[in-house]
Write an enzyme that holds these catalytic residues in place. Structure first.
Site, PDB file in Angstrom:
ATOM      1  CD  GLN A 181     -46.650 -41.992  29.456  1.00 24.74           C
ATOM      2  OE1 GLN A 181     -45.737 -41.645  30.189  1.00 24.74           O
ATOM      3  NE2 GLN A 181     -46.495 -42.922  28.541  1.00 24.74           N
ATOM      4  CB  CYS A 225     -43.961 -43.765  24.198  1.00 24.46           C
ATOM      5  SG  CYS A 225     -45.156 -42.872  25.213  1.00 24.46           S
ATOM      6  CG  LEU A 226     -44.198 -47.403  29.449  1.00 24.02           C
ATOM      7  CD1 LEU A 226     -44.256 -47.179  30.948  1.00 24.02           C
ATOM      8  CD2 LEU A 226     -43.930 -48.872  29.143  1.00 24.02           C
ATOM      9  CG  HIS A 259     -40.532 -39.428  25.853  1.00 26.04           C
ATOM     10  ND1 HIS A 259     -40.511 -40.123  24.667  1.00 26.04           N
ATOM     11  CD2 HIS A 259     -41.679 -39.800  26.488  1.00 26.04           C
ATOM     12  CE1 HIS A 259     -41.604 -40.883  24.595  1.00 26.04           C
ATOM     13  NE2 HIS A 259     -42.327 -40.707  25.680  1.00 26.04           N
ATOM     14  CD  GLU A 260     -41.547 -39.929  30.416  1.00 24.01           C
ATOM     15  OE1 GLU A 260     -42.772 -39.758  30.451  1.00 24.01           O
ATOM     16  OE2 GLU A 260     -41.024 -40.884  29.803  1.00 24.01           O
ATOM     17  CG  HIS A 307     -45.810 -38.007  27.914  1.00 22.25           C
ATOM     18  ND1 HIS A 307     -46.793 -38.453  27.054  1.00 22.25           N
ATOM     19  CD2 HIS A 307     -44.832 -38.942  27.855  1.00 22.25           C
ATOM     20  CE1 HIS A 307     -46.410 -39.611  26.515  1.00 22.25           C
ATOM     21  NE2 HIS A 307     -45.223 -39.930  26.986  1.00 22.25           N
ATOM     22  N   GLY A 327     -39.355 -43.945  31.821  1.00 19.49           N
ATOM     23  CA  GLY A 327     -40.031 -42.788  32.388  1.00 19.49           C
ATOM     24  C   GLY A 327     -41.528 -42.884  32.205  1.00 19.49           C
TER      25      GLY A 327
HETATM   26 CO    CO Z   1     -44.022 -41.543  26.540  1.00 17.77          CO
END
Ligand code: CO
Length: 162
Positions: free
Chosen positions: A51, A90-91, A132-133, A136, A46
């Site tokens: 991000q 997480c990216l 999680h997203e 963000h 995701g």
């Molecule tokens: Co993340």
């Protein structure tokens, strides 16, 4: 299509509360397509718009093995009382994996790119990815939800890399 640069922690945009999308214009379509492409190229589950430096409520989610979908203005309308702990990445935190406890099932409301309102109940990994997203979009990062020792380990690893 342009691949976007992923902002790494502690980038400031990651802590901003993202704004609701009000106009479904070409710009939103473009950023959505670029987010899907960026997620695909980075092999994540995701990606949230902050991000990639865009403070808007848009997320891209790998809903199936090979299918990425865009959800606009997503929100959680229901959470199960039951929680589960599993490892997340997480990216924006390359190489960091943390065990995070989250509700195992959630109901998500969102709008798709055709401006259709949708509601889905998700569980398992997908439930975790949505939570999680959406975090963000509110400036919340997975380290905030990790236990004390998990967080300590992550901080040490991040500091060691600098
Ligand atoms: Co993340």
């Amino acid at each position: 299509m342009a691949k976007l640069e992923i902002k790494k922690y502690p980038g400031r945009v990651l802590r901003k509360k993202a704004k609701e999308v009000e106009k479904f214009d070409e710009e939103i379509k473009k950023i959505s397509a670029e987010m899907a492409e960026t997620l695909k190229e980075n092999g994540g589950a995701g990606l949230a718009a902050p991000q990639v430096g865009v403070s808007k409520r848009i997320i891209a989610v790998l809903v199936d093995e090979n299918k990425i979908e865009i959800f606009i203005n997503p929100k959680i309308t229901k959470k199960s009382r039951e929680k589960k702990t599993a490892e997340e990445g997480c990216l924006s935190f390359p190489g960091i994996f943390l065990k995070i406890k989250r509700p195992s099932k959630v109901v998500i409301q969102a709008i798709d790119l055709e401006r259709r309102m949708l509601e889905v109940e998700v569980e398992g990994i997908l439930s975790r990815v949505f939570q999680h997203e959406i975090d963000h979009l509110n400036g919340i990062l997975f380290i905030d939800r990790a236990g004390f020792w998990q967080r300590w380990k992550a901080r040490k690893k991040i500091a060691g890399r600098a």
